[in-house]
Design a protein around this motif. Structure first.
Motif, mmCIF file in Angstrom:
data_model
loop_
_atom_site.group_PDB
_atom_site.id
_atom_site.type_symbol
_atom_site.label_atom_id
_atom_site.label_comp_id
_atom_site.label_asym_id
_atom_site.label_seq_id
_atom_site.Cartn_x
_atom_site.Cartn_y
_atom_site.Cartn_z
ATOM 1 N N SER A 197 12.856 11.289 59.433
ATOM 2 C CA SER A 197 12.732 11.835 60.779
ATOM 3 C C SER A 197 13.919 12.721 61.119
ATOM 4 O O SER A 197 14.998 12.600 60.531
ATOM 5 N N ASP A 198 13.679 13.590 62.075
ATOM 6 C CA ASP A 198 14.714 14.470 62.610
ATOM 7 C C ASP A 198 14.528 14.572 64.109
ATOM 8 O O ASP A 198 13.389 14.529 64.613
ATOM 9 N N VAL A 199 15.637 14.711 64.827
ATOM 10 C CA VAL A 199 15.573 15.122 66.234
ATOM 11 C C VAL A 199 15.586 16.645 66.208
ATOM 12 O O VAL A 199 16.609 17.263 65.916
ATOM 13 N N VAL A 200 14.450 17.251 66.471
ATOM 14 C CA VAL A 200 14.342 18.699 66.294
ATOM 15 C C VAL A 200 14.754 19.479 67.538
ATOM 16 O O VAL A 200 15.135 20.643 67.447
ATOM 17 N N LEU A 201 14.691 18.845 68.700
ATOM 18 C CA LEU A 201 15.141 19.478 69.937
ATOM 19 C C LEU A 201 15.580 18.396 70.904
ATOM 20 O O LEU A 201 15.028 17.293 70.905
ATOM 21 N N GLN A 202 16.551 18.706 71.731
ATOM 22 C CA GLN A 202 16.895 17.833 72.847
ATOM 23 C C GLN A 202 17.369 18.691 74.010
ATOM 24 O O GLN A 202 17.911 19.775 73.819
ATOM 25 N N ARG A 203 17.125 18.172 75.207
ATOM 26 C CA ARG A 203 17.388 18.983 76.404
ATOM 27 C C ARG A 203 17.517 18.065 77.617
ATOM 28 O O ARG A 203 16.825 17.048 77.714
ATOM 29 N N ARG A 204 18.379 18.443 78.521
ATOM 30 C CA ARG A 204 18.477 17.728 79.798
ATOM 31 C C ARG A 204 17.523 18.348 80.803
ATOM 32 O O ARG A 204 17.424 19.565 80.915
ATOM 33 N N ALA A 205 16.830 17.480 81.516
ATOM 34 C CA ALA A 205 15.929 17.913 82.581
ATOM 35 C C ALA A 205 16.168 16.989 83.762
ATOM 36 O O ALA A 205 15.635 15.883 83.821
ATOM 37 N N GLY A 206 17.010 17.428 84.682
ATOM 38 C CA GLY A 206 17.395 16.547 85.784
ATOM 39 C C GLY A 206 18.135 15.344 85.244
ATOM 40 O O GLY A 206 19.098 15.471 84.492
ATOM 41 N N ARG A 207 17.659 14.152 85.559
ATOM 42 C CA ARG A 207 18.303 12.924 85.096
ATOM 43 C C ARG A 207 17.854 12.504 83.704
ATOM 44 O O ARG A 207 18.394 11.574 83.124
ATOM 45 N N GLU A 208 16.848 13.177 83.171
ATOM 46 C CA GLU A 208 16.305 12.800 81.873
ATOM 47 C C GLU A 208 16.976 13.572 80.741
ATOM 48 O O GLU A 208 17.233 14.770 80.859
ATOM 49 N N HIS A 209 17.241 12.869 79.648
ATOM 50 C CA HIS A 209 17.698 13.490 78.406
ATOM 51 C C HIS A 209 16.527 13.398 77.441
ATOM 52 O O HIS A 209 16.261 12.354 76.854
ATOM 53 N N LEU A 210 15.809 14.510 77.288
ATOM 54 C CA LEU A 210 14.587 14.548 76.498
ATOM 55 C C LEU A 210 14.892 14.881 75.041
ATOM 56 O O LEU A 210 15.761 15.693 74.734
ATOM 57 N N LEU A 211 14.132 14.263 74.143
ATOM 58 C CA LEU A 211 14.272 14.536 72.711
ATOM 59 C C LEU A 211 12.902 14.650 72.081
ATOM 60 O O LEU A 211 11.953 13.960 72.497
ATOM 61 N N ILE A 212 12.797 15.508 71.072
ATOM 62 C CA ILE A 212 11.575 15.581 70.263
ATOM 63 C C ILE A 212 11.908 15.105 68.869
ATOM 64 O O ILE A 212 12.776 15.664 68.184
ATOM 65 N N LEU A 213 11.204 14.059 68.431
ATOM 66 C CA LEU A 213 11.375 13.532 67.071
ATOM 67 C C LEU A 213 10.225 14.017 66.205
ATOM 68 O O LEU A 213 9.076 14.071 66.659
ATOM 69 N N ARG A 214 10.566 14.359 64.981
ATOM 70 C CA ARG A 214 9.533 14.748 63.997
ATOM 71 C C ARG A 214 9.619 13.803 62.804
ATOM 72 O O ARG A 214 10.675 13.645 62.198
ATOM 73 N N PHE A 215 8.504 13.153 62.506
ATOM 74 C CA PHE A 215 8.423 12.224 61.371
ATOM 75 C C PHE A 215 7.522 12.819 60.298
ATOM 76 O O PHE A 215 6.503 13.443 60.593
ATOM 77 N N GLN A 216 7.878 12.603 59.040
ATOM 78 C CA GLN A 216 7.036 13.025 57.930
ATOM 79 C C GLN A 216 7.368 12.190 56.697
ATOM 80 O O GLN A 216 8.372 11.503 56.654
ATOM 81 N N ARG A 217 6.494 12.265 55.729
ATOM 82 C CA ARG A 217 6.671 11.462 54.512
ATOM 83 C C ARG A 217 7.773 12.055 53.627
ATOM 84 O O ARG A 217 8.034 13.235 53.647
#
Length: 217
Positions: A197-217
């Protein structure tokens, strides 16, 4: 830049029952666009979005891939969301097939190791467990955000099914927030299913710290 899908057909009344695209949606779109060339080169057979809501994400995937033989499946527990997803697909010329379902319940055996693109923007907001359970039972807009303990109550259920769903080249994109304990999610999927897996993007949106995880074999 790949344009955001046209959602002009959706009304305020729709958004009373269905999650309106917001920062978590847009960071997911950005992550998919970042991988656009790789997704096209995969020539995916099946794209599956879980919790499709407005249909924005599946329509965006269809726009990325362009003319193809990809089957676009989308599930949601909310009947109004399934309707919105179908309409958004038509509005953007993407042939999405919405299915009213809890996660992938009616599809799991048929899609075993067949899904090339799997996407989930789950209810990730930490709430009381009872609140998350009520939201899933009533199948209304609350089900789009009420995530139960650590915001992981619904996500945990899907994580146990990802390995069964992904094809040999499959990619799973998951939206998370920092409170979900992303390193623990990654380690769990590595140890149990040998998924990298990788954290491909992360960003703050107000009080939230958003992350996008990508999983693959």
């Amino acid at each position: 830049m790949i344009p955001t899908p046209d959602l002009s057909h959706l009304t305020r009344r729709d958004y009373e029952s269905v999650y309106e695209p917001a920062e978590d949606t847009f960071i997911l779109l950005d992550a998919l666009e970042q991988d656009a060339d790789e997704l096209r080169n995969m020539q995916p057979s099946i794209s599956l979005e879980i919790g499709s809501g407005s249909g924005c994400v599946s329509s965006f995937i269809g726009t990325i891939l362009g003319p193809s033989n990809t089957l676009y499946l989308a599930t949601d527990i909310n009947e109004r969301a399934a309707s919105c997803t179908a309409r958004t697909g038509r509005q953007n010329n993407i042939p999405i097939e919405p299915i009213i379902a809890n996660l992938v319940a009616p599809l799991r055996s048929r899609l075993r190791h067949a899904v090339d693109i799997l996407v989930f923007n789950p209810p990730y907001v930490p709430t009381f467990e009872s609140e998350a359970e009520d939201a899933q039972t009533t199948r209304n807009i609350q089900g789009a955000w009420a995530g139960g303990a650590n915001g992981m109550q619904v996500t945990d259920l899907l994580l146990e099914q990802v390995d069964d769903l992904l094809s040999s080249q499959g990619r799973f994109y998951l939206v998370a927030v920092k409170q979900n304990d992303v390193p623990a999610i990654q380690e769990r999927m590595r140890q149990r299913f040998n998924l990298r897996s990788d954290v491909v993007l992360q960003r703050r949106a107000g009080r939230e710290h958003l992350l996008i995880l990508r999983f693959q074999r």
